[in-house]
Design a protein around this motif. Sequence first.
Motif, PDB file in Angstrom:
ATOM      1  N   UNK B  79       8.627  40.291 -18.366  1.00  0.00           N
ATOM      2  CA  UNK B  79       9.399  39.051 -18.529  1.00  0.00           C
ATOM      3  C   UNK B  79      10.814  39.231 -17.993  1.00  0.00           C
ATOM      4  N   UNK B  80      11.450  40.353 -18.383  1.00  0.00           N
ATOM      5  CA  UNK B  80      12.832  40.558 -17.946  1.00  0.00           C
ATOM      6  C   UNK B  80      12.919  40.791 -16.437  1.00  0.00           C
ATOM      7  N   UNK B  81      11.926  41.525 -15.902  1.00  0.00           N
ATOM      8  CA  UNK B  81      11.936  41.750 -14.456  1.00  0.00           C
ATOM      9  C   UNK B  81      11.792  40.421 -13.711  1.00  0.00           C
ATOM     10  N   UNK B  82      10.902  39.564 -14.209  1.00  0.00           N
ATOM     11  CA  UNK B  82      10.696  38.272 -13.566  1.00  0.00           C
ATOM     12  C   UNK B  82      11.955  37.417 -13.645  1.00  0.00           C
ATOM     13  N   UNK B  83      12.606  37.457 -14.837  1.00  0.00           N
ATOM     14  CA  UNK B  83      13.865  36.730 -14.998  1.00  0.00           C
ATOM     15  C   UNK B  83      14.858  37.179 -13.937  1.00  0.00           C
ATOM     16  N   UNK B  84      14.907  38.502 -13.747  1.00  0.00           N
ATOM     17  CA  UNK B  84      15.859  39.054 -12.791  1.00  0.00           C
ATOM     18  C   UNK B  84      15.505  38.590 -11.376  1.00  0.00           C
ATOM     19  N   UNK B  85      14.213  38.695 -11.035  1.00  0.00           N
ATOM     20  CA  UNK B  85      13.787  38.288  -9.694  1.00  0.00           C
ATOM     21  C   UNK B  85      14.100  36.815  -9.458  1.00  0.00           C
ATOM     22  N   UNK B  86      13.860  36.001 -10.503  1.00  0.00           N
ATOM     23  CA  UNK B  86      14.086  34.565 -10.356  1.00  0.00           C
ATOM     24  C   UNK B  86      15.574  34.267 -10.185  1.00  0.00           C
ATOM     25  N   UNK B  87      16.392  34.938 -11.020  1.00  0.00           N
ATOM     26  CA  UNK B  87      17.835  34.719 -10.918  1.00  0.00           C
ATOM     27  C   UNK B  87      18.320  35.125  -9.528  1.00  0.00           C
ATOM     28  N   UNK B  88      17.804  36.273  -9.031  1.00  0.00           N
ATOM     29  CA  UNK B  88      18.243  36.747  -7.721  1.00  0.00           C
ATOM     30  C   UNK B  88      17.824  35.782  -6.628  1.00  0.00           C
ATOM     31  N   UNK B  89      16.609  35.226  -6.731  1.00  0.00           N
ATOM     32  CA  UNK B  89      16.182  34.326  -5.658  1.00  0.00           C
ATOM     33  C   UNK B  89      16.977  33.033  -5.704  1.00  0.00           C
ATOM     34  N   UNK B  90      17.459  32.645  -6.898  1.00  0.00           N
ATOM     35  CA  UNK B  90      18.283  31.445  -6.975  1.00  0.00           C
ATOM     36  C   UNK B  90      19.679  31.710  -6.401  1.00  0.00           C
ATOM     37  N   UNK B  91      20.149  32.971  -6.535  1.00  0.00           N
ATOM     38  CA  UNK B  91      21.498  33.305  -6.048  1.00  0.00           C
ATOM     39  C   UNK B  91      21.543  33.467  -4.536  1.00  0.00           C
ATOM     40  N   UNK B  92      20.371  33.690  -3.930  1.00  0.00           N
ATOM     41  CA  UNK B  92      20.276  33.894  -2.484  1.00  0.00           C
ATOM     42  C   UNK B  92      21.316  34.885  -1.964  1.00  0.00           C
ATOM     43  N   UNK B  93      21.317  36.101  -2.430  1.00  0.00           N
ATOM     44  CA  UNK B  93      22.279  37.055  -1.877  1.00  0.00           C
ATOM     45  C   UNK B  93      21.919  37.377  -0.425  1.00  0.00           C
ATOM     46  N   UNK B  94      22.930  37.697   0.388  1.00  0.00           N
ATOM     47  CA  UNK B  94      22.687  38.060   1.778  1.00  0.00           C
ATOM     48  C   UNK B  94      21.988  39.411   1.839  1.00  0.00           C
ATOM     49  N   UNK B  95      21.490  39.776   3.036  1.00  0.00           N
ATOM     50  CA  UNK B  95      20.742  41.027   3.143  1.00  0.00           C
ATOM     51  C   UNK B  95      21.544  42.267   2.733  1.00  0.00           C
TER      52      UNK B  95
END
Lengths: 250, 349, 311
Positions: B79-95
Amino acid sequence: MTAGGVLRTALSLLLVALVLWPHAFAPVFAPFAPERGPVIYDRVSLLSLSLSHLGLVAAASSLAALVAVTLAILVTRPAGAAFRPLSRTLTNVGQTFPPVAVLALAVPMLGFGAWPTLVALFLYGLLPIFENAMTALSTLPPRTLEAARGMGMGRFQRLWQVELPLAAPVILAGVRLSVVIGLGTATIGSTVAARTLGEVIIAGLLTNNTAFVLQGGLIVGLFAVLIYDALVRLEARIARRAGAGSARAG
Amino acid sequence: MPVWGVAGPVTTAIALAAMVAGVALGLQAARPWWRLGGSLLGLAGLVLLLSRGAGALLVDAGDLARVSPAAGFWCLLLVFMMLMADALSALRPGPRLRLGLLALFLVGLAALLASGALSELSIMQEYRGRVAGFRTAAARHVALALGSLAAAAAIGFPLGILCHRRARLRSLAIPVLSFLQTIPSLAMFGIMIPVLAWVAATVPGAQEIGIAGIGFAPAFLALLLYSLLPVVANTVAGLDAAPPAAVEAARGMGMTDRQRLWSIELPLALPVILAGLRIVLVQNVGLAVIAGLIGGGGFGTFVFQGLNQTATDLILLGALPTVVLALVSAILMDILVDFARRTPKRESA
Amino acid sequence: MIEIDRITKVYDDTTVVDEVSMTVETGTITVIVGTSGSGKTTLLRMINRLVEPSSGEVRINGEVTRDIPTHLLRRRIGYAIQGHGLFPHHTVARNIAAVPRLLGWPKDKIARRVDELLTLFGMEPAAFRDRYPAELSGGQQQRVGVARALASRPDLLLMDEPFGALDPIIRGRAQEDLRAIQQKLGSTIVLVTHDMEEAIRLGDRVGVMDGGRLVQHGPPEEIVARPANAFVAEMVGDAERPMRLLSLIPVRGLVEPGAAGGDPVPEGASLRDALSACLWTGRDAVPVERGGAVVGRITLDAIRGRVEHRA
């Protein structure tokens, strides 16, 4: 009949013969068997293994298709739009999990047997179908949808008569992907004691009996190739009916 | 034993509070940074509970007692890993930022494992029992995945370029390669055994270079065959996607075939080609597990030994590194694809 | 001078271009106009040998193109196509520099040439040099495409529907710019289009193609006034013909002494403008001016007479 048709029929007949009368092929496999070892796997009939193998994949895939398409419909409605990014992330991350690892990780939770295999097949099968269904439903030609609205179709009529038929070829491509992965993963399922054709190959590997490995591999391979081919042709037929214009890659 | 009995009331309270706060922050749909923070907080709580809990449980137990987290832990972790992945994909960090975050995460993971905080866990004990074997398996796994990728690229690029230029070759090669891909992996690995045994027995010198019916060679060859389709198909698709007007202009201005390929078509196709390599790498990391069944080594050895002996920890020792390796490969390749998309060549004219 | 000599292209049994001959004088624009499938693009592509002729030959300043290796030939001939064909991963400067780079020009010479061309096309070099094609407007992309085709000062510039992707207003401006630049540089241009309006506006000579044959080749006035057959007449458009013809003739030649009311028209304006002024103001004649001074008038009768007698 075309060359492809001849090949298809020949391979299907070969497969049926291999499954029903394996002993007729003993001379072919004999050179690969160890001296005085068994040539044809007969601890369990190949027919029952095939049926249980295909049954496992069929059950998991149809359940996965049902759940995945329902979910995809939900997240492509305006009310479900908020879940779309999350579901996309889930699918992307989920698909990087190796199927074998999913299978192995299911064992500590569910024990040995058909259950962990079924669960792994189901979970893994969800992803390609969901991804394709979501893509297909969210990239339909907007003008067609507008026309359907304009002629007074209700939401359910639009879904059933326009959106799903148009998305069908792409959704089916997802199902095909999931079935192919399922057939492969089910083979490995025999290492967690599920009744599948993988049993024959594993038995061959454990006893250094290449004849077993070959007949198991041949049967599984033929099933996979023929089922894949059948689904590709079904897809082409449905795509033609859906206007072929939506021939997107799956 | 009640929850607080596991690790002492203070630790438990802190850890639980962290996880609850993590979930609460993680649900802030409109604030991805909060969600990222929440997932990190939750993970920290989880790890704290795990490390303290294992030690506490073993205080009075004998030497053979073992502690391993149950389903609840894995679910929370997921659950926490998914939360992290989701938050990161929403933040759209550059490469670049993603690369930094990945490095940070891996360093953190290594530090956690090296610190000994988790050393009481049974999977870590399992690891200590086979450090050498684990290293060999890891090296073999990576060698199988990367080696077959390199070989597939060496064969697949030229083949893809040829397929792009010759429609007949394409209509032959692509169906054959996609049929190869549908063959279940266990069957493919199995069929390679007699094929390579035959090669080893008949081709002179084959045995000297390590070709044998069992072990590395059949696994390598099976992975190679699976890898060809994504490489060839994506090379063709990438070359096809070059704007026809640009290709026509290149021809019209007098570029030779080779100049056109190297300075126009390949650079434009690069992101799609790299996306194909990403598919191959992730797929190979997963499939290389099967090599464990035919003596090809890799993490699969532990997985299948574990399944044979019903030893959960051994299964995890094989499966978890595989999952981490697959995820890291996917993220790295995504970053690479992004770099290829974002920086059109800025060579001076 | 470009000489196209009985050039023919046959695919299987279909003759796409059938024994076409024409001469393109140095420093002029020749427009080849025709419907799709008329063979006009094939004809153009045979000049730089993107299509190999089945028979016949092309000579550039007397040199037979067949004897030149294709890639070297093409580096001497500019080529601009519909949808510009810019390389999306190269900057504007690198796009324009493509052929000079192929020819191995020194770097500073290339850089100077790029800036010179950008300035010529009204694009500030410092602002545009390092942009990517995707960062330009449609009109700017098209200009960069033409600039790229002119970069190495080619003997000849081939243009295949170069303005096809532009909207009407931008297209009109692009045509004017091309005319101006061609006159300034003295370039030789062969341009293919399906738009007769464009052909008449741009061409010093217009060639009309139908079914692989060159059915008429001459100055635009001649095409409009005396179409060689029904097809050409249809291309010109029966209803539009008088107007097209008038738009090609300057007022200068029909000025007669006398006075008339209303605002004067310049003597360089076309008869179409003069007619329009007459009709709009409801007069039979309007004054004509040269350099601000009225030099006479032009009458409706004179205009009518000019149309009736053709060229």
